[in-house]
Each structure stands twice: as structure tokens, then as C-alpha cells.
Design an enzyme around this catalytic site. Structure first.
Site, PDB file in Angstrom:
ATOM      1  N   PRO A 229       0.788  -1.230   0.000  1.00 27.69           N
ATOM      2  CA  PRO A 229       0.000   0.000   0.000  1.00 27.69           C
ATOM      3  C   PRO A 229       0.822   1.283   0.000  1.00 27.69           C
ATOM      4  O   PRO A 229       0.270   2.363  -0.170  1.00 27.69           O
ATOM      5  CB  PRO A 229      -0.774  -0.110   1.311  1.00 27.69           C
ATOM      6  CG  PRO A 229       0.158  -0.860   2.200  1.00 27.69           C
ATOM      7  CD  PRO A 229       0.877  -1.838   1.325  1.00 27.69           C
ATOM      8  N   ASP A 252       1.840   1.190 -11.593  1.00 26.74           N
ATOM      9  CA  ASP A 252       0.603   1.956 -11.470  1.00 26.74           C
ATOM     10  C   ASP A 252       0.812   3.204 -10.628  1.00 26.74           C
ATOM     11  O   ASP A 252       1.786   3.310  -9.899  1.00 26.74           O
ATOM     12  CB  ASP A 252      -0.464   1.092 -10.789  1.00 26.74           C
ATOM     13  CG  ASP A 252      -1.037   0.059 -11.727  1.00 26.74           C
ATOM     14  OD1 ASP A 252      -0.885   0.233 -12.948  1.00 26.74           O
ATOM     15  OD2 ASP A 252      -1.616  -0.924 -11.237  1.00 26.74           O
ATOM     16  N   LYS A 274      -3.206   4.638 -13.804  1.00 26.26           N
ATOM     17  CA  LYS A 274      -4.583   4.981 -14.175  1.00 26.26           C
ATOM     18  C   LYS A 274      -5.141   5.933 -13.137  1.00 26.26           C
ATOM     19  O   LYS A 274      -5.728   5.524 -12.153  1.00 26.26           O
ATOM     20  CB  LYS A 274      -5.440   3.727 -14.250  1.00 26.26           C
ATOM     21  CG  LYS A 274      -5.066   2.855 -15.425  1.00 26.26           C
ATOM     22  CD  LYS A 274      -6.060   1.752 -15.627  1.00 26.26           C
ATOM     23  CE  LYS A 274      -5.884   0.618 -14.661  1.00 26.26           C
ATOM     24  NZ  LYS A 274      -4.844  -0.327 -14.967  1.00 26.26           N
ATOM     25  N   GLY A 305      -0.149  -1.531  -7.037  1.00 27.65           N
ATOM     26  CA  GLY A 305      -0.395  -1.162  -5.647  1.00 27.65           C
ATOM     27  C   GLY A 305      -1.104  -2.299  -4.925  1.00 27.65           C
ATOM     28  O   GLY A 305      -1.901  -3.023  -5.520  1.00 27.65           O
ATOM     29  N   GLY A 306      -0.792  -2.472  -3.649  1.00 26.59           N
ATOM     30  CA  GLY A 306      -1.474  -3.497  -2.858  1.00 26.59           C
ATOM     31  C   GLY A 306      -1.178  -4.876  -3.375  1.00 26.59           C
ATOM     32  O   GLY A 306      -0.030  -5.238  -3.613  1.00 26.59           O
ATOM     33  N   ASP A 307      -2.240  -5.652  -3.598  1.00 26.72           N
ATOM     34  CA  ASP A 307      -2.108  -7.000  -4.132  1.00 26.72           C
ATOM     35  C   ASP A 307      -2.626  -7.020  -5.567  1.00 26.72           C
ATOM     36  O   ASP A 307      -3.647  -6.388  -5.868  1.00 26.72           O
ATOM     37  CB  ASP A 307      -2.932  -7.968  -3.275  1.00 26.72           C
ATOM     38  CG  ASP A 307      -2.821  -9.382  -3.803  1.00 26.72           C
ATOM     39  OD1 ASP A 307      -1.861 -10.076  -3.418  1.00 26.72           O
ATOM     40  OD2 ASP A 307      -3.667  -9.785  -4.635  1.00 26.72           O
ATOM     41  N   THR A 335      -2.553  -6.103   0.645  1.00 28.73           N
ATOM     42  CA  THR A 335      -3.638  -5.322   0.072  1.00 28.73           C
ATOM     43  C   THR A 335      -4.060  -4.178   1.012  1.00 28.73           C
ATOM     44  O   THR A 335      -3.830  -4.236   2.221  1.00 28.73           O
ATOM     45  CB  THR A 335      -4.840  -6.233  -0.265  1.00 28.73           C
ATOM     46  OG1 THR A 335      -5.784  -5.467  -1.013  1.00 28.73           O
ATOM     47  CG2 THR A 335      -5.517  -6.757   0.995  1.00 28.73           C
ATOM     48  N   ALA A 336      -4.641  -3.132   0.422  1.00 24.34           N
ATOM     49  CA  ALA A 336      -4.945  -1.916   1.179  1.00 24.34           C
ATOM     50  C   ALA A 336      -5.773  -2.193   2.432  1.00 24.34           C
ATOM     51  O   ALA A 336      -5.525  -1.607   3.484  1.00 24.34           O
ATOM     52  CB  ALA A 336      -5.673  -0.912   0.283  1.00 24.34           C
ATOM     53  N   MET A 387     -12.576   2.322  -2.793  1.00 28.25           N
ATOM     54  CA  MET A 387     -13.388   3.196  -3.622  1.00 28.25           C
ATOM     55  C   MET A 387     -12.792   4.581  -3.710  1.00 28.25           C
ATOM     56  O   MET A 387     -11.917   4.939  -2.944  1.00 28.25           O
ATOM     57  CB  MET A 387     -14.781   3.319  -3.020  1.00 28.25           C
ATOM     58  CG  MET A 387     -14.762   3.915  -1.617  1.00 28.25           C
ATOM     59  SD  MET A 387     -16.385   3.954  -0.844  1.00 28.25           S
ATOM     60  CE  MET A 387     -17.339   4.751  -2.099  1.00 28.25           C
ATOM     61  N   GLY A 416      -3.081   5.138   3.566  1.00 31.31           N
ATOM     62  CA  GLY A 416      -2.723   4.175   4.607  1.00 31.31           C
ATOM     63  C   GLY A 416      -1.279   3.699   4.483  1.00 31.31           C
ATOM     64  O   GLY A 416      -0.802   3.440   3.388  1.00 31.31           O
TER      65      GLY A 416
END
Ligand code: SAH
Length: 476
Positions: A229, A252, A274, A305-307, A335-336, A387, A416
């Protein structure tokens, strides 16, 4: 000059004149290190330790007797001020500054124009650690940590690589092939032989490998790597290795600069970010780019990012690669939802109040409409909502309409695990207002459920959580 960072260099001092001012134990230690670098050391002081005198007698250094005088600087490349007299050290610093001679005043970062790092010595491999004088003890601890992971034989291995460099270069004109050969060398059988102190056998092994290695067919591949993250410490060791071996990295916008900085220096970095609204590469363009890079024989890292498999479109990418016969691997990332919960002190499950967790995405109106609201509104579970920060009001309304209590605690975690992290606590009723009041921006993750309230007591990272302003809290 506040906070300008130091520029690290390694100096070639062999045969060059260096002055040490001071004749005590500190001066002796500095002199010893300078002698190891082959410097032509002069030591100036009124008295000298027995060792300094002995070195002078064997002609390894020369001594200047007396109080510091500016003429001492006449032929010096570098100066170390190591007296116990702050006034003399300051005088040396001022004189060398005028003459533009790089100077280190021992234990005085402010007076020094160069600083001596903590060193992990596997010469010719040398690792230098510095905190710019901010925290020498921390530098020492880091040095110790690195000492533990670097095998002592690495110096011999580096020396061996140097001996063979010309022949290896002759054998592999292509840079990529050469690098792959050297990577095998440093990690395989040869390194093992050097570790065991069998240098002659290691030499024979290299000779053999150089003789038999066929030119490798160019077979590119893709590694999908989860970057986590933001906090670079959350990258996996396997992810780090992939970044170190990459020829090209497609990343990303959510990937932190700290993570990218860990990648191999000369890996090509392509931003395919994106960002909502801004122009960026479409998923199809990313697929084509992955394919073209892999087909040209490169080792491609697709860094997300994250997973990669949680709202990351990683699945689509490997489907595409499989359809085109490109080899791939997947390295998961934090993941976030996991990282944000951990860094906000919010356990996602809790025996008292949450027996399950759902990862939900609600990026746009369309995705909101297709969610299973009755299931999402059920009690005794935690929602981790990925989101944009738009759409919070609609989300709140639907959860409440389907039966989730308006008093259900929420937490919004922005950025985070990054140094910019902010956590906002509230409840479903005031969710849109607290987000607006604190101007929460993307990337942010929403946690809905009783556990969110625990962030008020259990937070440990960054600033304390924010809450609704008093007036707002009363209104809600
Ligand atoms: N594959 C990613 C998610 C990509 S979707 C992962 O596993 O984490 C993008 C959403 O992830 C953002 O809108 C935000 O809700 C969330 N997110 C990603 N990084 C975040 C971070 N550092 N802090 C808060 N939310 C984050």
C-alpha cells in the site's frame, strides 16, 4: 542549510596527501583508516600517541610538531580535525573552508564539509551508511544489521569477479546476457565455493561455465508483483528480488516512490498509472505493452499497488499473457484493506463483533448498483470498501436502508501506511460529513463495522485519528 541531503562519494586517496590534526587516540584511529586507503598521511599535533610515533619512525606517516598553522594545508586533498580542543577544530574548519579543502571535524557534523560513514567492509565491496550526523547510533545499528546479512566471503567474490571481468565481457558482448551470467555467478555454485574458501576450485568452475554457456535464447517473462500500500517495508522479499532482476517495470499510480526506488537502478520504468480523470494507458494498451516487452526478451515486472489480485485487474493480465504464451509469475502484496486496518489499529475481525470481512469495491454508480446490499448490511461483519471518496452518501444510505444501524462505527483511512496517513473516525450517519469536513482524498479505504471504533484507542501509527467536529457530532 537545512535538510539538504548529503551526496555520497567514495574517494580514491591512494598516494594523495591527507592531513590529520590531533595526536591522540581519535587521531590515531582516523590515521589507521586513512593508511588502509593508501593515503599519504601527515599528522600535526603537539604530542602523539606511541602508535603514531611508531608509524612515523617506520616512515608510514610524517609528523608535524606544533600548534595548527594554515601552511599545514598547503598540499592537502583532505583534512581530518581530530583534536579534543573545539577551538582548534573550528579554526581548522574555517581555514579549510576558505581553501575549499574537504574536511571532517570528528563528531561535529555542523563543522564538517564531509562526513565519514559507518562502513561494512567486504573490500572491494564496501557498504557505507550515513544519517548525515542526525543519528550516529542509528547508523551503527543499521551497519550491524547489514553486517549480519552480508557474508564475509563477498569481498573475495567481488575480487574474483574483477579478475574475470575481461574474459566475461569478451564472452558476452550483450549486456543482458552478461548480467544474467554474473547473477548466476554471484548466487550459484561459484559463490558457494568462495564461501567455503575454495578459490582455485571456484576459478575452475568459472572457466568451465564460460566455456559451455550457450547464448541464452531470448525468452522474456512477466512477474506480477504486489507493491503493497505504500510503506516500502511491506514489500515481500520475493517482490524485492523480482524488482532487482527486472529489465523493465510497468507500474501503477498507486505504487509508492519508495518501493520503486528499491528496483534495479537501470531498469526501465514505465508509468502506466490509471489516475481517475487524467489521461493514462487503457487496460488494452497495458496488455500490448506487456506483450511487446516480454517478446523482446525482457524480464518484465508488472508492479501494482497493494495486491495484484485484489481489485487490481491482475487476473485479466495473466489471462492475456497465457493466451499469448508468455511465462508469468505472481507475487502477492499486502492489500490496502489489511495494511490500512493494521496501520490504523483496527482489527478486521473480532470475537465480540465481527466474524467475517468483505472486501468490496464501489468505484462508481454502476458498481454500487450491482452490489448485494442485504448481505452487505448484515450485522457482525466488517466491510472494507475500496473506492473513490465520491459516493459515500449513496453507500451510507443503502446500508442504512437495508438495515445496518446508523450508529455503526466507520473509519476512513487516507494514504494508509504512508507518512501522510490520516485516519478519520465516525459512524455511518455522519460518514459523508466527516469525509467532507476533513477533505479526505484518494486513495482512501473505508472500514464499516464495530471494529472501526477500536481505532480510537488502538492507533499507533502517525497522527491520532480525527473525528467529527463537536457541532457536527451533536447534529448527528
Ligand atoms: N490492488 C490494490 C487495490 C487497487 S483499487 C490493493 O490490493 O490494495 C484502488 C483502491 O485501493 C483505492 O481507491 C483505495 O480505496 C485503496 N487503496 C490503495 N492503496 C491505499 C492506501 N495506501 N490507503 C488507502 N487506500 C488505499
Amino acid at each position: 542549510m537545512p535538510a539538504a541531503r548529503l551526496y555520497p562519494i567514495f574517494t580514491q586517496l591512494a598516494g594523495r596527501a591527507v592531513l590529520v590534526v590531533g595526536g591522540g587516540n581519535v587521531a590515531e584511529r582516523k590515521t589507521a583508516a586513512l593508511l588502509e586507503a593508501g593515503a599519504d598521511v601527515q599528522v600535526g599535533a603537539t604530542t602523539f600517541t606511541p602508535q603514531l610515533s611508531a608509524w612515523a619512525e617506520n616512515g608510514r606517516i610524517s609528523l608535524i610538531y606544533g600548534e595548527f598553522a594554515e601552511e599545514w594545508l598547503d598540499r592537502q586533498w583532505l583534512v581530518v580535525a581530530a583534536t579534543s580542543d573545539a577551538a582548534v577544530n573550528a579554526q581548522v574548519a574555517a581555514a579549510t573552508e576558505r581553501r575549499r579543502i574537504w574536511t571532517n571535524v570528528v563528531d561535529d557534523a555542523a563543522l564538517s564539509s564531509f562526513q565519514v560513514p559507518a562502513v561494512i567492509d567486504r573490500a572491494p565491496l564496501v557498504v557505507a551508511v550515513s544519517t548525515a550526523g542526525a543519528a550516529p547510533v542509528l547508523a551503527r545499528l543499521v551497519r550491524e544489521a547489514i553486517e549480519r546479512v552480508l557474508d564475509p566471503s563477498l569481498g573475495a567474490l567481488a575480487a574474483l569477479a574483477e579478475r574475470w571481468r575481461g574474459r566475461i565481457r569478451g564472452r558476452f558482448a550483450d549486456l543482458g546476457q552478461r548480467r544474467r551470467f554474473l547473477e548466476r555467478l554471484f548466487q550459484g555454485r561459484v559463490a558457494e565455493l568462495v564461501r567455503r574458501g575454495q578459490l582455485a576450485v571456484a576459478d575452475a568452475a568459472i572457466a568451465r561455465e564460460l566455456a559451455v554457456t550457450e547464448a541464452e535464447p531470448a525468452a522474456g517473462s512477466v512477474v506480477l508483483v504486489g507493491a503493497g500500500p505504500g510503506d516500502a517495508g511491506l514489500l515481500t522479499l520475493k517482490g524485492l528480488r523480482a524488482l532487482n532482476e527486472a529489465d523493465v517495470i510497468l507500474y501503477d499510480s498507486l505504487v509508492g516512490a519508495d518501493v520503486l526506488a528499491l528496483a534495479r537502478r537501470d531498469a526501465e520504468r514505465i508509468d502506466v498509472g490509471k489516475r481517475a480523470g487524467a489521461h493514462s494507458k487503457s487496460q488494452d494498451e497495458i496488455h500490448e505493452l506487456l506483450l511487446a516487452q516480454a517478446r523482446s526478451g525482457k524480464r518484465v515486472v508488472r508492479l501494482k499497488g497493494g495486491d495484484p489480485f485484489v481489485f487490481g485487474r491482475g487476473g485479466e493480465e495473466i489471462e492475456f499473457l497465457r493466451a499469448h504464451g508468455i511465462a508469468y509469475e505472481v507475487v502477492p502484496g499486502v492489500t490496502a484493506a489489511l495494511a490500512c486496518a493494521a496501520y490504523a489499529g483496527i482489527p478486521l475481525t473480532h470475537r465480540d463483533s465481527a466474524q467475517s470481512v468483505r472486501f468490496v469495491t464501489a468505484h462508481c454508480k454502476a458498481s454500487l448498483d450491482t452490489l448485494d446490499w442485504p448481505a452487505l448490511a448484515a450485522e457482525r461483519q466488517t466491510l472494507a470498501v475500496y473506492m473513490g471518496v465520491a459516493g459515500l452518501e449513496r453507500l451510507r444510505d443503502r446500508l442504512v436502508a437495508h438495515g445496518r444501524a446508523a450508529t455503526t462505527p466507520i473509519a476512513l483511512i487516507e494514504n494508509g501506511s504512508r507518512t501522510t496517513q490520516r485516519v478519520v473516525l465516525g459512524d455511518l450517519a455522519n460518514l459523508p460529513q466527516v469525509a467532507c469536513e476533513h477533505a479526505v482524498v484518494s486513495p482512501a479505504l473505508l472500514i464499516v463495522g464495530e471494529v472501526a471504533a477500536l481505532g480510537a484507542q488502538l492507533h499507533w501509527f502517525g497522527a491520532a485519528p480525527l473525528t467529527a467536529a463537536p457541532a457536527l457530532a451533536r447534529a448527528a
